[in-house]
Structure formats: C-alpha cells, structure tokens
Design a protein around this motif. Structure first.
Motif, PDB file in Angstrom:
ATOM      1  N   GLY A 100       7.068 -29.571 -21.883  1.00  0.00           N
ATOM      2  CA  GLY A 100       6.128 -30.349 -23.072  1.00  0.00           C
ATOM      3  C   GLY A 100       4.875 -29.153 -23.650  1.00  0.00           C
ATOM      4  N   ARG A 101       3.579 -30.235 -24.297  1.00  0.00           N
ATOM      5  CA  ARG A 101       3.110 -29.144 -25.083  1.00  0.00           C
ATOM      6  C   ARG A 101       1.893 -29.660 -25.402  1.00  0.00           C
ATOM      7  NH1 ARG A 101       5.459 -27.391 -29.978  1.00  0.00           N
ATOM      8  NH2 ARG A 101       4.698 -28.306 -31.201  1.00  0.00           N
ATOM      9  N   VAL A 102       0.805 -28.850 -25.156  1.00  0.00           N
ATOM     10  CA  VAL A 102      -0.776 -29.475 -25.503  1.00  0.00           C
ATOM     11  C   VAL A 102      -1.237 -28.961 -27.232  1.00  0.00           C
ATOM     12  CG1 VAL A 102      -3.194 -28.902 -24.943  1.00  0.00           C
ATOM     13  CG2 VAL A 102      -0.845 -28.950 -23.441  1.00  0.00           C
ATOM     14  N   VAL A 103      -1.733 -29.381 -27.779  1.00  0.00           N
ATOM     15  CA  VAL A 103      -2.107 -29.421 -29.223  1.00  0.00           C
ATOM     16  C   VAL A 103      -3.524 -29.659 -29.178  1.00  0.00           C
ATOM     17  CG1 VAL A 103       0.118 -29.416 -30.381  1.00  0.00           C
ATOM     18  CG2 VAL A 103      -1.812 -31.702 -29.548  1.00  0.00           C
ATOM     19  N   ASP A 104      -4.154 -28.950 -29.801  1.00  0.00           N
ATOM     20  CA  ASP A 104      -6.021 -29.229 -30.363  1.00  0.00           C
ATOM     21  C   ASP A 104      -5.537 -30.096 -31.290  1.00  0.00           C
ATOM     22  OD1 ASP A 104      -5.458 -27.724 -32.670  1.00  0.00           O
ATOM     23  OD2 ASP A 104      -6.575 -26.086 -32.600  1.00  0.00           O
ATOM     24  N   GLU A 105      -7.646 -30.250 -32.363  1.00  0.00           N
ATOM     25  CA  GLU A 105      -7.582 -31.134 -32.399  1.00  0.00           C
ATOM     26  C   GLU A 105      -7.449 -31.063 -33.715  1.00  0.00           C
ATOM     27  OE1 GLU A 105     -12.110 -31.724 -32.441  1.00  0.00           O
ATOM     28  OE2 GLU A 105     -12.000 -33.060 -30.622  1.00  0.00           O
ATOM     29  N   LYS A 106      -6.770 -30.399 -34.566  1.00  0.00           N
ATOM     30  CA  LYS A 106      -6.430 -30.093 -35.623  1.00  0.00           C
ATOM     31  C   LYS A 106      -4.688 -29.950 -35.876  1.00  0.00           C
ATOM     32  CE  LYS A 106     -10.367 -27.258 -37.149  1.00  0.00           C
ATOM     33  NZ  LYS A 106     -11.039 -26.333 -37.263  1.00  0.00           N
ATOM     34  N   ILE A 157      -6.737 -25.570 -16.817  1.00  0.00           N
ATOM     35  CA  ILE A 157      -6.429 -26.796 -17.701  1.00  0.00           C
ATOM     36  C   ILE A 157      -5.723 -26.826 -18.512  1.00  0.00           C
ATOM     37  CG2 ILE A 157      -8.263 -28.510 -19.403  1.00  0.00           C
ATOM     38  CD1 ILE A 157      -9.882 -27.504 -16.308  1.00  0.00           C
ATOM     39  N   CYS A 158      -5.417 -25.942 -18.887  1.00  0.00           N
ATOM     40  CA  CYS A 158      -3.839 -27.335 -20.002  1.00  0.00           C
ATOM     41  C   CYS A 158      -2.792 -26.831 -19.024  1.00  0.00           C
ATOM     42  CB  CYS A 158      -3.177 -25.760 -20.767  1.00  0.00           C
ATOM     43  SG  CYS A 158      -4.976 -25.454 -22.572  1.00  0.00           S
ATOM     44  N   ALA A 159      -2.361 -26.376 -18.132  1.00  0.00           N
ATOM     45  CA  ALA A 159      -1.231 -25.888 -16.668  1.00  0.00           C
ATOM     46  C   ALA A 159      -1.353 -27.122 -15.960  1.00  0.00           C
ATOM     47  CB  ALA A 159      -1.960 -24.776 -15.688  1.00  0.00           C
ATOM     48  N   THR A 160      -2.960 -27.882 -15.697  1.00  0.00           N
ATOM     49  CA  THR A 160      -2.931 -29.334 -14.860  1.00  0.00           C
ATOM     50  C   THR A 160      -2.798 -29.731 -16.124  1.00  0.00           C
ATOM     51  OG1 THR A 160      -4.373 -28.239 -13.706  1.00  0.00           O
ATOM     52  CG2 THR A 160      -4.586 -30.887 -13.879  1.00  0.00           C
ATOM     53  N   ILE A 193      -0.367 -19.899 -25.959  1.00  0.00           N
ATOM     54  CA  ILE A 193      -0.504 -20.085 -27.559  1.00  0.00           C
ATOM     55  C   ILE A 193      -1.816 -19.512 -28.198  1.00  0.00           C
ATOM     56  CG2 ILE A 193       0.223 -20.544 -29.904  1.00  0.00           C
ATOM     57  CD1 ILE A 193       2.506 -20.291 -27.475  1.00  0.00           C
ATOM     58  N   ARG A 194      -2.745 -20.130 -27.385  1.00  0.00           N
ATOM     59  CA  ARG A 194      -4.810 -19.698 -28.096  1.00  0.00           C
ATOM     60  C   ARG A 194      -5.829 -19.708 -27.234  1.00  0.00           C
ATOM     61  NH1 ARG A 194      -3.094 -22.569 -32.614  1.00  0.00           N
ATOM     62  NH2 ARG A 194      -2.920 -20.901 -33.772  1.00  0.00           N
ATOM     63  N   SER A 195      -6.806 -19.673 -27.527  1.00  0.00           N
ATOM     64  CA  SER A 195      -7.880 -19.858 -26.272  1.00  0.00           C
ATOM     65  C   SER A 195      -8.621 -21.201 -27.658  1.00  0.00           C
ATOM     66  CB  SER A 195      -8.988 -18.791 -26.091  1.00  0.00           C
ATOM     67  OG  SER A 195      -9.289 -18.787 -27.904  1.00  0.00           O
ATOM     68  N   VAL A 196      -9.091 -21.741 -26.232  1.00  0.00           N
ATOM     69  CA  VAL A 196      -9.790 -22.673 -26.330  1.00  0.00           C
ATOM     70  C   VAL A 196     -11.322 -22.678 -27.001  1.00  0.00           C
ATOM     71  CG1 VAL A 196      -9.901 -25.641 -26.931  1.00  0.00           C
ATOM     72  CG2 VAL A 196      -7.316 -24.731 -26.476  1.00  0.00           C
ATOM     73  N   PRO A 197     -12.146 -22.760 -27.682  1.00  0.00           N
ATOM     74  CA  PRO A 197     -13.419 -23.207 -27.023  1.00  0.00           C
ATOM     75  C   PRO A 197     -14.010 -24.584 -26.180  1.00  0.00           C
ATOM     76  CG  PRO A 197     -13.732 -24.088 -29.674  1.00  0.00           C
ATOM     77  CD  PRO A 197     -12.319 -23.772 -28.861  1.00  0.00           C
ATOM     78  N   ARG A 232      -2.770 -27.751 -33.682  1.00  0.00           N
ATOM     79  CA  ARG A 232      -2.532 -27.002 -33.653  1.00  0.00           C
ATOM     80  C   ARG A 232      -1.633 -26.960 -31.834  1.00  0.00           C
ATOM     81  NH1 ARG A 232      -7.546 -22.865 -35.241  1.00  0.00           N
ATOM     82  NH2 ARG A 232      -8.440 -25.038 -33.913  1.00  0.00           N
ATOM     83  N   LEU A 233      -0.875 -25.638 -31.965  1.00  0.00           N
ATOM     84  CA  LEU A 233       0.111 -25.800 -30.311  1.00  0.00           C
ATOM     85  C   LEU A 233      -1.052 -24.645 -29.306  1.00  0.00           C
ATOM     86  CD1 LEU A 233       2.213 -25.922 -28.720  1.00  0.00           C
ATOM     87  CD2 LEU A 233       3.420 -24.011 -29.415  1.00  0.00           C
ATOM     88  N   VAL A 234      -1.423 -25.175 -28.133  1.00  0.00           N
ATOM     89  CA  VAL A 234      -1.863 -24.527 -27.489  1.00  0.00           C
ATOM     90  C   VAL A 234      -1.460 -23.505 -26.508  1.00  0.00           C
ATOM     91  CG1 VAL A 234      -3.986 -24.958 -25.857  1.00  0.00           C
ATOM     92  CG2 VAL A 234      -4.018 -25.861 -27.787  1.00  0.00           C
ATOM     93  N   ALA A 235      -0.510 -24.870 -26.250  1.00  0.00           N
ATOM     94  CA  ALA A 235       0.460 -23.825 -24.673  1.00  0.00           C
ATOM     95  C   ALA A 235       1.597 -24.928 -24.469  1.00  0.00           C
ATOM     96  CB  ALA A 235      -0.660 -24.161 -22.874  1.00  0.00           C
ATOM     97  N   HIS A 236       2.899 -24.390 -24.288  1.00  0.00           N
ATOM     98  CA  HIS A 236       3.428 -25.316 -24.105  1.00  0.00           C
ATOM     99  C   HIS A 236       4.450 -24.418 -23.019  1.00  0.00           C
ATOM    100  CE1 HIS A 236       6.509 -22.106 -25.497  1.00  0.00           C
ATOM    101  NE2 HIS A 236       5.191 -21.178 -26.164  1.00  0.00           N
TER     102      HIS A 236
END
Length: 155
Positions: free
Chosen positions: A131-137, A70-73, A103-107, A139-143
């Motif tokens: 690119g960077r993916v962050v969560d609602e807070k 999902i983050c990769a897409t 970087i971290r798992s996501v529920p 926080r870095l999830v993936a880059h």
C-alpha cells in the motif's frame, strides 16, 4: 448479480468484492473504523482498493502533525480490503503482519490523503499486499506491506 439483488442476498453467498461493494454502499450498513476517521471509498476492484480521508486537528500527534496511526489505519484498511476483494464467498481473512515506512509528515489542516492497496499474492492460507499513501500533490507520505491469514471453511 446486480447491486439490488446483492443488497438482499445472504452476505455469506457474496464474493469478497461483492460483499465490500454492498457493505460500503448500504445506507443501513454497520459502522466501521472508516466512519470514525471520515474515510471515503474511491475505488473497489478485484485486488485493488483506494480509500481517502481529510486530515483534521484531532488527528494531531504531540508535534502537531497528523499522527502516524492515521496512515497506519488507512494502509491496513486498503491492503486488507484488497485481499478481501479477491476471496470467494464465505472466505475470511485477518492481518498477521503490518510493516509501515513513514516518508513525510502531514499537516492537520484538511489535507486529502489517498491510500491505495494492491494484492501481491493470494494463496490458499496467506496473502500479501502493498500500500501507498499520497498527499494532495501526489507526494508519497507512507508505504507498507501486509501479510494476511486466510480462513477457508474447508480447513
């Protein structure tokens, strides 16, 4: 060129940024991977694209968290579109390489993930972006980074 005239213009005559803006806002646009995942377009600018989505239970991996694909897409989409946003009319591209760090798992409980793609270099035959993916807070999830091949009509 205003949005109304862009919508009726020949897509081959639109810059990459104008084509993205028209394609993402037309009611009759063809489906794309973002529809399947519920992607929302937050920003489309020259060299920068931001998409977001909400996680859901069918995004789960065997461990019960959001699958890395999902983050990769998301990352492939925002980085590729960031490159596309810099291209002249009639110029295409394709992803050559994609490198992702998780970087971290996501529920899978409706968390909103936001991905930002920014170009690093756009040359005659290749382009790179990050690119960077962050969560609602925030926080870095993936880059990630990508290399794209550019298809110009004069080749």
């Amino acid at each position: 060129m205003g949005l109304m005239s862009e919508a009726t213009a020949d897509p081959a005559q639109l810059s990459g940024l104008d084509l993205l803006r028209v394609a993402m806002t037309r009611a009759d646009r063809p489906p794309f991977i973002g529809d399947l995942l519920g992607m929302e377009v937050d920003e489309l600018e020259h060299g920068k694209v931001v998409f977001a989505l909400r996680t859901r239970p069918d995004f789960a991996n065997p461990l019960g968290t959001t699958h890395g694909g999902i983050c990769a897409t998301l990352l492939d989409s925002v980085m590729g579109c960031a490159v596309h946003s810099t291209l002249e009319a009639g110029v295409g591209y394709s992803t050559l390489e994609l490198k992702i760090n998780y970087i971290r798992s996501v529920p899978t409980d409706g968390q909103r993930l936001t991905a930002t793609g920014i170009t690093i270099h756009v040359g005659r035959s290749t382009a790179t972006a990050e690119g960077r993916v962050v969560d609602e807070k925030g926080r870095l999830v993936a880059h990630a980074t990508t290399t794209c091949v550019i298809f110009r009509g004069d080749r």
